[in-house]
Design a protein around this motif. Sequence first.
Motif, PDB file in Angstrom:
ATOM      1  N   ASP A   1      19.235 -20.975  30.224  1.00 12.13           N
ATOM      2  CA  ASP A   1      18.440 -21.318  29.048  1.00 12.13           C
ATOM      3  C   ASP A   1      18.525 -20.242  27.974  1.00 12.13           C
ATOM      4  N   VAL A   2      18.396 -18.962  28.378  1.00  9.74           N
ATOM      5  CA  VAL A   2      18.401 -17.926  27.348  1.00  9.74           C
ATOM      6  C   VAL A   2      19.808 -17.690  26.803  1.00  9.74           C
TER       7      VAL A   2
ATOM      8  N   PHE B   1      21.086  -9.141  24.117  1.00 13.88           N
ATOM      9  CA  PHE B   1      20.157  -9.972  23.356  1.00 13.88           C
ATOM     10  C   PHE B   1      19.114 -10.620  24.261  1.00 13.88           C
ATOM     11  N   THR B   2      19.519 -10.961  25.510  1.00 16.61           N
ATOM     12  CA  THR B   2      18.629 -11.726  26.383  1.00 16.61           C
ATOM     13  C   THR B   2      18.042 -10.865  27.499  1.00 16.61           C
ATOM     14  N   ARG B   3      18.196  -9.541  27.385  1.00 20.58           N
ATOM     15  CA  ARG B   3      17.840  -8.646  28.482  1.00 20.58           C
ATOM     16  C   ARG B   3      16.430  -8.883  29.040  1.00 20.58           C
ATOM     17  N   THR B   4      15.448  -8.962  28.136  1.00 16.73           N
ATOM     18  CA  THR B   4      14.057  -9.105  28.574  1.00 16.73           C
ATOM     19  C   THR B   4      13.869 -10.372  29.409  1.00 16.73           C
TER      20      THR B   4
ATOM     21  N   SER C   1      30.447 -13.977  15.538  1.00 17.16           N
ATOM     22  CA  SER C   1      30.950 -12.795  14.820  1.00 17.16           C
ATOM     23  C   SER C   1      31.688 -11.868  15.780  1.00 17.16           C
ATOM     24  N   ALA C   2      31.211 -11.777  17.024  1.00 17.57           N
ATOM     25  CA  ALA C   2      31.922 -10.951  17.994  1.00 17.57           C
ATOM     26  C   ALA C   2      33.290 -11.552  18.309  1.00 17.57           C
ATOM     27  N   TYR C   3      33.323 -12.888  18.478  1.00 13.21           N
ATOM     28  CA  TYR C   3      34.615 -13.534  18.740  1.00 13.21           C
ATOM     29  C   TYR C   3      35.558 -13.307  17.573  1.00 13.21           C
ATOM     30  N   ALA C   4      35.022 -13.367  16.347  1.00 10.73           N
ATOM     31  CA  ALA C   4      35.852 -13.212  15.152  1.00 10.73           C
ATOM     32  C   ALA C   4      36.462 -11.814  15.085  1.00 10.73           C
ATOM     33  N   LEU C   5      35.755 -10.851  15.684  1.00 10.84           N
ATOM     34  CA  LEU C   5      36.297  -9.491  15.717  1.00 10.84           C
ATOM     35  C   LEU C   5      37.321  -9.327  16.834  1.00 10.84           C
TER      36      LEU C   5
ATOM     37  N   PRO D   1      21.758 -16.812  19.432  1.00 15.25           N
ATOM     38  CA  PRO D   1      22.242 -17.372  18.160  1.00 15.25           C
ATOM     39  C   PRO D   1      23.767 -17.415  18.112  1.00 15.25           C
ATOM     40  N   PRO D   2      24.342 -18.579  17.803  1.00 19.54           N
ATOM     41  CA  PRO D   2      25.796 -18.713  17.745  1.00 19.54           C
ATOM     42  C   PRO D   2      26.409 -17.720  16.763  1.00 19.54           C
ATOM     43  N   ALA D   3      25.673 -17.405  15.679  1.00 17.42           N
ATOM     44  CA  ALA D   3      26.232 -16.488  14.671  1.00 17.42           C
ATOM     45  C   ALA D   3      26.582 -15.143  15.298  1.00 17.42           C
TER      46      ALA D   3
END
Lengths: 335, 282
Positions: free
Chosen positions: A206-207, A237-240, A218-222, A212-214
């Motif tokens: 779920d998390v 981003f989802t650590r918690t 952006s990481a994929y784009a790099l 966020p796809p953005a």
Amino acid sequence: MNGSEVMTAENIEDAATSEQKSARRASSSVADFLFRKGTGVVAFIVAAALLAIMVSLVIEGWEALHTFGWKFLITSTWDPVTNVYGALVFIVGTLVSSAIAMLIAVPVSFGIALFISELSPRWLRSPISALIELLAAIPSIIYGMWGLLVFAPRFSQIEPWINDHLGAIPWIGVLFQGPPMGIGMLTAGIVLAIMVIPFVASIMRDVFMITPPALKESAYALGATTWEVARHVILPFTRTAVTGGIFLGLGRALGETMAVTFIIGNANNLSASLLMPGSSIASVIANEFTEATTSLYKSSLLALGLILFVITLIVLALAKLLLLRLDASLEGKKS
Amino acid sequence: MMSLYTKRQLINLINMTIAVLMTLFGVFWVVWILWTTLRYGLPAINLHLFTQDTPPPGAEGGGLRNAFVGSLILLAIAVVIGTPIGVLAGTWLGEFAVKHKLGAIVRFLNDILLSAPSIVIGLFAYAILVDPLGHFSAFSGGVALALILIPVVVRTTDEMLRLVPGSLREAAIALGTPYWKMVTKITWKAASTGILTGIILGVARISGETAPLLFTALNNQYYSSDLWHPIANLPVVIFQFAMSPYANWQQMAWAGAFIAVVFILALSLGSRWLINRNGPKV
């Protein structure tokens, strides 16, 4: 109730006299009051159930706690014949079997969640999710039966290999030496792992899905690889929430009763080897409660229940606190 | 010498392969466990299972009639007690306490109750109903199951009511409908499928519960429908029979396990179908 709103309704009902109207208004506001308070009282009763459980366990376990004091927690004797009881063996058994379960379940759940959210073709997502969630629907008694009658005999054939290979490792080798019985702490840990995988995996999935796809794109784009995105974007981003999910799984594992009772071996002593039989708090309660004849014996079992309740309460409260933000963001997504 | 690019690709490939293997690992257990219950359970099913009671140790034949009936009675008690309490408490949360601080606390405690170990709930039912009355009873087992059902119903009722659009409520109140009437006639109706789904899922969850019944409903070798005495029930009978050395008892345990799994899967699928049929709106 707002006056002007009531007027609107009453204009429609021409037949009603003014006395009837005011009587109705009064009765409906009384009914509203009762409805609101009534449902509120029921809600508080539900919330108070936790407190009631705690209080009743303290009362029922008081005799044991009073007799043995703090020593109850650190004594490893459990002897109905001499009427001496200590919880240490079972506390250790509960913690160790759950630790094994989490060591297996966390990486597996991470892999499953990663597969579903990043790798799987769209059409495969929901069948795979449904299959994994099926694991949560299977009752624990079935896990126990299957574990004892099907899995343990197979596992006992692997155990000599574990003895020879893992048992030969210095330091930790002693954990893996012992007779190949099939049942024991390690078997219980493995079956517990299977049982908590659906809980941990579904929260992770779920998390991962609401990252966020953005950010990912952006990481994929790099030029990042899927693994790098997972490791350096999704996971931070989802650590918690991921930690919350792990704690929720741990809460399940600690309190699991029937499956463990079948396969942990039910030995009331500590041993260094994970292949040896042991006992958990839940399994000893399930096994001995109806046989407990003296009141101190019964009280000790209830005190064990209290210890289990307190441990799981802390773990689950932590899990819920860590997941609060997830609930909020899922809510935001729904509306 | 491997270039950095190749190395990164390789690490990615290895880790993604592991992720796929982990998924297969998860699926492997589901398939194995379900296959086992099917393989041992299906051949053990016969008509006697439903017409005869549990046999004494060593005797041939017999069935699980008393256990099926007992389990249904326990489920009925749990639903009769648990549903109204769960729906009312959920209604307060979803209608009156959406942004309430007390509501947040109640929601938090309810979520913890939802995951609390079922054996502890059994001990609680023992402490309040078995110990004071001096004997095990079907009623205490039903209460223990109700305590597990309630948080599930509270949570779904709360969530489903919060999904009901506010405009529906405003429209009703603008017509002068008292709040209680608005809730009972309009929002409950709008959320009914969701609430029903929650109840079904809750029943699915409690119908396999064994631990809380071990020292509340206990077990009974004979047919009984007396709420104030121990009663036979499927999970405890499966537990007793699976642990026993008798081959026919073990076979019967598999048959019972198979029926329990089919029952639970049917409930889960049924609730899924209910949600899909009514669409995702509520």
